[in-house]
Motif scaffolding. Structure first.
Motif: not given
Length: 109
Positions: A15-17, A20, A59-60, A63-64, A67
């Motif tokens: 995932s995006r995390y 990061i 940012y992590g 911003v992102a 959720r």
């Protein structure tokens, strides 16, 4: 009934995390490489490159930010428990009461 197997617990997609988290140490390693192969002192270079890690972390987190899957219903789900709470919590009465509900007289020592 479905039983859980070992393959159910393995994450198949990053995932995006995950990206990061993998990016966090990269600026520090870059500072270590630059400090090692140049005449610049290692400690300040790694410290300055650590600001890049702080930026990725910020940012992590902000911003992102993660959720919840039910974010659209979060307002209604959180309001329900508070409606049942009695809002008329007046001042605390710590004086002793007798069995009839009346106040007893305190005796001095």
């Amino acid at each position: 009934m479905r039983t859980r197997t070992f393959s159910d617990s393995i994450v198949s997609e990053a995932s995006r995390y995950d990206l990061i988290l993998a990016t966090l140490p990269l600026p520090l390693f870059l500072g270590l490489v630059v400090g090692t192969f140049t005449d610049l002192p290692i400690s300040p270079v790694v410290g300055l490159c650590g600001l890049g890690s702080v930026a990725v972390l910020g940012y992590g987190l902000f911003v992102a930010a993660p959720r919840s899957p039910t974010e659209s219903t979060i307002g209604t789900a959180l309001d329900a428990p508070f409606e049942a709470v009695d809002a008329s919590l007046g001042p605390v009465d710590d004086s002793p009461r007798d069995d009839t509900g009346g106040h007893r007289r305190r005796r001095g020592v």
